[in-house]
Design a protein around this motif. Structure first.
Motif, PDB file in Angstrom:
ATOM      1  N   ASP A 149       2.226 -13.505  61.718  1.00  0.00           N
ATOM      2  CA  ASP A 149       1.133 -13.438  60.743  1.00  0.00           C
ATOM      3  C   ASP A 149       0.340 -12.170  61.066  1.00  0.00           C
ATOM      4  OD1 ASP A 149      -1.265 -13.682  59.340  1.00  0.00           O
ATOM      5  OD2 ASP A 149      -1.225 -15.869  59.450  1.00  0.00           O
ATOM      6  N   VAL A 150       0.310 -11.236  60.136  1.00  0.00           N
ATOM      7  CA  VAL A 150      -0.328  -9.942  60.440  1.00  0.00           C
ATOM      8  C   VAL A 150      -1.839 -10.059  60.656  1.00  0.00           C
ATOM      9  CG1 VAL A 150       1.430  -8.561  59.231  1.00  0.00           C
ATOM     10  CG2 VAL A 150      -0.665  -9.226  58.021  1.00  0.00           C
TER      11      VAL A 150
ATOM     12  N   LYS B   8      -6.912  -1.211  49.445  1.00  0.00           N
ATOM     13  CA  LYS B   8      -5.889  -0.161  49.382  1.00  0.00           C
ATOM     14  C   LYS B   8      -6.503   1.241  49.578  1.00  0.00           C
ATOM     15  CE  LYS B   8      -2.335  -2.824  49.046  1.00  0.00           C
ATOM     16  NZ  LYS B   8      -1.354  -2.867  50.150  1.00  0.00           N
TER      17      LYS B   8
ATOM     18  N   ASN C 199       3.606  -3.039  55.728  1.00  0.00           N
ATOM     19  CA  ASN C 199       3.873  -3.272  54.312  1.00  0.00           C
ATOM     20  C   ASN C 199       3.286  -4.588  53.801  1.00  0.00           C
ATOM     21  OD1 ASN C 199       5.664  -3.323  51.743  1.00  0.00           O
ATOM     22  ND2 ASN C 199       6.389  -5.103  52.912  1.00  0.00           N
TER      23      ASN C 199
ATOM     24  N   GLY D 201       6.014  -7.937  56.341  1.00  0.00           N
ATOM     25  CA  GLY D 201       6.258  -8.337  54.949  1.00  0.00           C
ATOM     26  C   GLY D 201       7.711  -8.117  54.574  1.00  0.00           C
TER      27      GLY D 201
ATOM     28  N   ARG E 210       5.847 -14.374  57.620  1.00  0.00           N
ATOM     29  CA  ARG E 210       5.593 -15.760  58.035  1.00  0.00           C
ATOM     30  C   ARG E 210       6.747 -16.698  57.693  1.00  0.00           C
ATOM     31  NH1 ARG E 210       0.397 -16.362  54.659  1.00  0.00           N
ATOM     32  NH2 ARG E 210       1.909 -15.288  53.348  1.00  0.00           N
ATOM     33  N   ARG E 211       7.485 -16.420  56.616  1.00  0.00           N
ATOM     34  CA  ARG E 211       8.536 -17.354  56.172  1.00  0.00           C
ATOM     35  C   ARG E 211       9.836 -17.134  56.949  1.00  0.00           C
ATOM     36  NH1 ARG E 211       8.012 -16.107  49.868  1.00  0.00           N
ATOM     37  NH2 ARG E 211       7.553 -14.091  50.798  1.00  0.00           N
TER      38      ARG E 211
ATOM     39  N   ILE F 112       5.874  -2.651  40.658  1.00  0.00           N
ATOM     40  CA  ILE F 112       7.190  -2.877  41.257  1.00  0.00           C
ATOM     41  C   ILE F 112       7.525  -4.365  41.096  1.00  0.00           C
ATOM     42  CG2 ILE F 112       8.586  -2.598  43.357  1.00  0.00           C
ATOM     43  CD1 ILE F 112       7.273   0.043  42.325  1.00  0.00           C
TER      44      ILE F 112
ATOM     45  N   SER G 230       9.980 -10.365  54.331  1.00  0.00           N
ATOM     46  CA  SER G 230      10.637 -11.556  53.776  1.00  0.00           C
ATOM     47  C   SER G 230      10.850 -11.483  52.270  1.00  0.00           C
ATOM     48  CB  SER G 230       9.811 -12.798  54.117  1.00  0.00           C
ATOM     49  OG  SER G 230       8.510 -12.680  53.584  1.00  0.00           O
ATOM     50  N   SER G 231      10.305 -10.462  51.600  1.00  0.00           N
ATOM     51  CA  SER G 231      10.535 -10.349  50.152  1.00  0.00           C
ATOM     52  C   SER G 231      10.192  -8.930  49.686  1.00  0.00           C
ATOM     53  CB  SER G 231       9.695 -11.374  49.372  1.00  0.00           C
ATOM     54  OG  SER G 231       8.318 -11.119  49.550  1.00  0.00           O
TER      55      SER G 231
ATOM     56  N   THR H 268       8.302  -7.501  42.157  1.00  0.00           N
ATOM     57  CA  THR H 268       8.344  -8.309  43.384  1.00  0.00           C
ATOM     58  C   THR H 268       7.557  -9.599  43.132  1.00  0.00           C
ATOM     59  OG1 THR H 268       6.288  -7.482  44.329  1.00  0.00           O
ATOM     60  CG2 THR H 268       8.258  -6.185  44.787  1.00  0.00           C
TER      61      THR H 268
ATOM     62  N   GLY I   9       3.356   2.053  42.087  1.00  0.00           N
ATOM     63  CA  GLY I   9       2.843   1.485  40.833  1.00  0.00           C
ATOM     64  C   GLY I   9       3.437   0.093  40.684  1.00  0.00           C
TER      65      GLY I   9
ATOM     66  N   TYR J 209       3.483  -6.033  34.002  1.00  0.00           N
ATOM     67  CA  TYR J 209       4.614  -5.845  34.917  1.00  0.00           C
ATOM     68  C   TYR J 209       5.963  -5.811  34.205  1.00  0.00           C
ATOM     69  CZ  TYR J 209       2.545  -5.481  39.515  1.00  0.00           C
ATOM     70  OH  TYR J 209       1.891  -4.993  40.626  1.00  0.00           O
TER      71      TYR J 209
ATOM     72  N   ILE K 217       9.355  -5.304  48.552  1.00  0.00           N
ATOM     73  CA  ILE K 217       9.534  -3.952  49.078  1.00  0.00           C
ATOM     74  C   ILE K 217      10.018  -3.979  50.527  1.00  0.00           C
ATOM     75  CG2 ILE K 217       8.277  -1.836  49.714  1.00  0.00           C
ATOM     76  CD1 ILE K 217       6.473  -2.406  47.187  1.00  0.00           C
TER      77      ILE K 217
ATOM     78  N   TYR L 192      -9.096  -5.775  45.820  1.00  0.00           N
ATOM     79  CA  TYR L 192      -7.742  -5.272  46.108  1.00  0.00           C
ATOM     80  C   TYR L 192      -7.776  -3.746  46.266  1.00  0.00           C
ATOM     81  CZ  TYR L 192      -2.709  -4.392  45.706  1.00  0.00           C
ATOM     82  OH  TYR L 192      -1.418  -3.979  45.942  1.00  0.00           O
TER      83      TYR L 192
ATOM     84  N   SER M 244      -0.011   1.531  50.617  1.00  0.00           N
ATOM     85  CA  SER M 244      -1.237   1.399  49.825  1.00  0.00           C
ATOM     86  C   SER M 244      -0.815   0.998  48.419  1.00  0.00           C
ATOM     87  CB  SER M 244      -2.029   2.702  49.855  1.00  0.00           C
ATOM     88  OG  SER M 244      -3.176   2.623  49.048  1.00  0.00           O
TER      89      SER M 244
HETATM   90  P1  NDP Z   1       5.774  -9.478  47.905  1.00  0.00           P
HETATM   91  O1  NDP Z   1       4.808 -10.553  47.529  1.00  0.00           O
HETATM   92  O2  NDP Z   1       7.181  -9.601  47.444  1.00  0.00           O
HETATM   93  O3  NDP Z   1       5.776  -9.259  49.485  1.00  0.00           O
HETATM   94  C1  NDP Z   1       4.623  -9.402  50.266  1.00  0.00           C
HETATM   95  C2  NDP Z   1       5.051  -9.589  51.700  1.00  0.00           C
HETATM   96  O4  NDP Z   1       3.881  -9.690  52.518  1.00  0.00           O
HETATM   97  C3  NDP Z   1       5.865 -10.857  51.913  1.00  0.00           C
HETATM   98  O5  NDP Z   1       6.993 -10.546  52.689  1.00  0.00           O
HETATM   99  C4  NDP Z   1       4.911 -11.775  52.668  1.00  0.00           C
HETATM  100  O6  NDP Z   1       5.665 -12.571  53.591  1.00  0.00           O
HETATM  101  C5  NDP Z   1       4.068 -10.754  53.420  1.00  0.00           C
HETATM  102  N1  NDP Z   1       2.801 -11.320  53.848  1.00  0.00           N
HETATM  103  C6  NDP Z   1       1.778 -11.797  53.106  1.00  0.00           C
HETATM  104  N2  NDP Z   1       0.808 -12.280  53.889  1.00  0.00           N
HETATM  105  C7  NDP Z   1       1.238 -12.109  55.183  1.00  0.00           C
HETATM  106  C8  NDP Z   1       0.685 -12.411  56.448  1.00  0.00           C
HETATM  107  N3  NDP Z   1      -0.506 -13.010  56.594  1.00  0.00           N
HETATM  108  N4  NDP Z   1       1.412 -12.105  57.550  1.00  0.00           N
HETATM  109  C9  NDP Z   1       2.615 -11.532  57.451  1.00  0.00           C
HETATM  110  N5  NDP Z   1       3.187 -11.203  56.270  1.00  0.00           N
HETATM  111  C10 NDP Z   1       2.491 -11.501  55.152  1.00  0.00           C
HETATM  112  O7  NDP Z   1       5.122  -8.130  47.365  1.00  0.00           O
HETATM  113  P2  NDP Z   1       5.517  -6.579  47.533  1.00  0.00           P
HETATM  114  O8  NDP Z   1       6.816  -6.412  48.182  1.00  0.00           O
HETATM  115  O9  NDP Z   1       5.275  -5.976  46.216  1.00  0.00           O
HETATM  116  O10 NDP Z   1       4.330  -6.097  48.496  1.00  0.00           O
HETATM  117  C11 NDP Z   1       4.510  -5.228  49.582  1.00  0.00           C
HETATM  118  C12 NDP Z   1       3.355  -4.254  49.645  1.00  0.00           C
HETATM  119  O11 NDP Z   1       3.403  -3.390  48.508  1.00  0.00           O
HETATM  120  C13 NDP Z   1       1.971  -4.910  49.618  1.00  0.00           C
HETATM  121  O12 NDP Z   1       1.143  -4.274  50.566  1.00  0.00           O
HETATM  122  C14 NDP Z   1       1.477  -4.609  48.203  1.00  0.00           C
HETATM  123  O13 NDP Z   1       0.077  -4.582  48.123  1.00  0.00           O
HETATM  124  C15 NDP Z   1       2.122  -3.258  47.968  1.00  0.00           C
HETATM  125  N6  NDP Z   1       2.211  -2.875  46.556  1.00  0.00           N
HETATM  126  C16 NDP Z   1       3.018  -3.562  45.690  1.00  0.00           C
HETATM  127  C17 NDP Z   1       3.047  -3.224  44.356  1.00  0.00           C
HETATM  128  C18 NDP Z   1       3.852  -3.986  43.350  1.00  0.00           C
HETATM  129  O14 NDP Z   1       3.693  -3.735  42.145  1.00  0.00           O
HETATM  130  N7  NDP Z   1       4.732  -4.908  43.742  1.00  0.00           N
HETATM  131  C19 NDP Z   1       2.242  -2.117  43.825  1.00  0.00           C
HETATM  132  C20 NDP Z   1       1.463  -1.448  44.838  1.00  0.00           C
HETATM  133  C21 NDP Z   1       1.448  -1.814  46.134  1.00  0.00           C
HETATM  134  P3  NDP Z   1       5.339 -14.082  54.014  1.00  0.00           P
HETATM  135  O15 NDP Z   1       4.715 -14.747  52.845  1.00  0.00           O
HETATM  136  O16 NDP Z   1       6.693 -14.627  54.383  1.00  0.00           O
HETATM  137  O17 NDP Z   1       4.451 -13.958  55.205  1.00  0.00           O
END
Ligand code: NDP
Length: 246
Positions: A63-64, A159, A90, A13, A38-39, A188, A15-16, A190, A186, A209, A18, A155, A141
């Motif tokens: 792809d995870v 977690k 992540n 994860g 994936r991106r 974040i 690509s965006s 994104t 909490g 948010y 955290i 969800y 988590s």
């Molecule tokens: P984003 O949506 O910005 O990032 C999610 C990342 O997961 C992307 O890089 C996406 O990349 C990747 N992803 C999604 N599906 C797949 C897949 N099948 N294979 C590989 N990569 C995948 O959100 P966050 O940065 O916020 O999320 C990161 C983590 O933090 C997550 O686990 C989320 O549950 C957790 N979290 C976030 C919170 C928040 O408020 N933002 C709060 C609590 C937890 P791509 O699409 O390119 O594959």
């Protein structure tokens, strides 16, 4: 010298949000990054930015939810850098919805990405870490891994599972000198809420948010966990915006 210098860190994860912020922070401290998502365009841009700033990063489109692709990701890291010091599981998504709406596809995707993706990530890196008797697995988590709200059943279930799996992993692998860390953010700022398909719920979450803090707030704590001396394990952290009640 920083304890992060030359550590090989895989981030899913990346690509965006955290993952991206953690990659930049770790690269600036001398880690060798293996970026996965994936991106490809995003991964490529991030790799270029890290290298422009003097850091080291490679990437692999992954792809995870594919066990094979996760194994290939670990093999790629070992081939390019010779070891894996840290795995940051992540990648995740949060398509919230009440159960009665029966968004079965979204349930399945959450389970596949948020739970199976973490398991495949652990499985992919454990053999080489056990062999070296050294390693660190960080699983992301959520506050939703501690609390359950309406529309959050699935969800939260994923977690909670991440926390259960990570604590089980700790009990199995502490004697092999493998550290585990659960990070529970909490709100974040994104792209995470973008996966919510119900428009009313999406605007309620967008409202919630408004208090969100930047992804760098979590990235700093990933750095903190990694930079501890190897006999210190930060096993669990909850990081919220100060003004978040839940
Ligand atoms: P984003 O949506 O910005 O990032 C999610 C990342 O997961 C992307 O890089 C996406 O990349 C990747 N992803 C999604 N599906 C797949 C897949 N099948 N294979 C590989 N990569 C995948 O959100 P966050 O940065 O916020 O999320 C990161 C983590 O933090 C997550 O686990 C989320 O549950 C957790 N979290 C976030 C919170 C928040 O408020 N933002 C709060 C609590 C937890 P791509 O699409 O390119 O594959």
């Amino acid at each position: 010298m920083s304890t992060i210098q030359d550590k090989v860190v895989i981030i899913t994860g990346a690509s965006s949000g955290i993952g991206e912020a953690a990659a930049k922070e770790l690269a600036s401290k001398g880690a060798k990054l293996v970026l996965a998502a994936r991106r490809e365009d995003r991964l490529h841009k991030l790799q270029e930015e890290i290298e422009r700033n003097g850091g080291k990063a490679i990437y692999k489109v992954t792809d995870v939810t594919s066990h094979d692709q996760m194994e290939e990701l670990a093999e790629y890291a070992l081939k390019e850098f010779g070891k894996i010091d840290v795995m940051v599981n992540n990648a995740g998504l949060m398509p919230l919805s009440p159960l009665h709406e029966k968004k079965i596809k979204e349930w399945d995707t959450m389970i596949d990405v948020n739970i199976k993706g973490v398991l495949y990530g652990i499985g992919a890196v454990l053999p080489s870490m056990r062999e070296r008797k050294e390693g660190h697995i960080i699983n992301v988590s959520s506050v939703a891994g501690h609390l359950i709200g309406p529309a959050g059943s699935v969800y939260s279930a994923t977690k909670f599972a991440v926390r259960a799996i990570t604590e089980g992993l700790r009990k199995e692998e502490y004697a092999n000198n493998i550290r585990t860390t659960i990070i529970s953010p909490g709100a974040i700022a994104t792209e995470l809420p973008e996966t919510i398909s119900g428009s009313e719920l999406k605007s309620a979450i967008d409202d919630f948010y408004k208090i969100a803090i930047p992804a760098e707030s979590i990235a700093r704590h990933i750095v903190f966990a990694i930079e501890q001396p190897s006999d210190v394990a930060i096993n669990e952290m909850i990081i919220r915006p100060t003004n978040q009640e839940l």
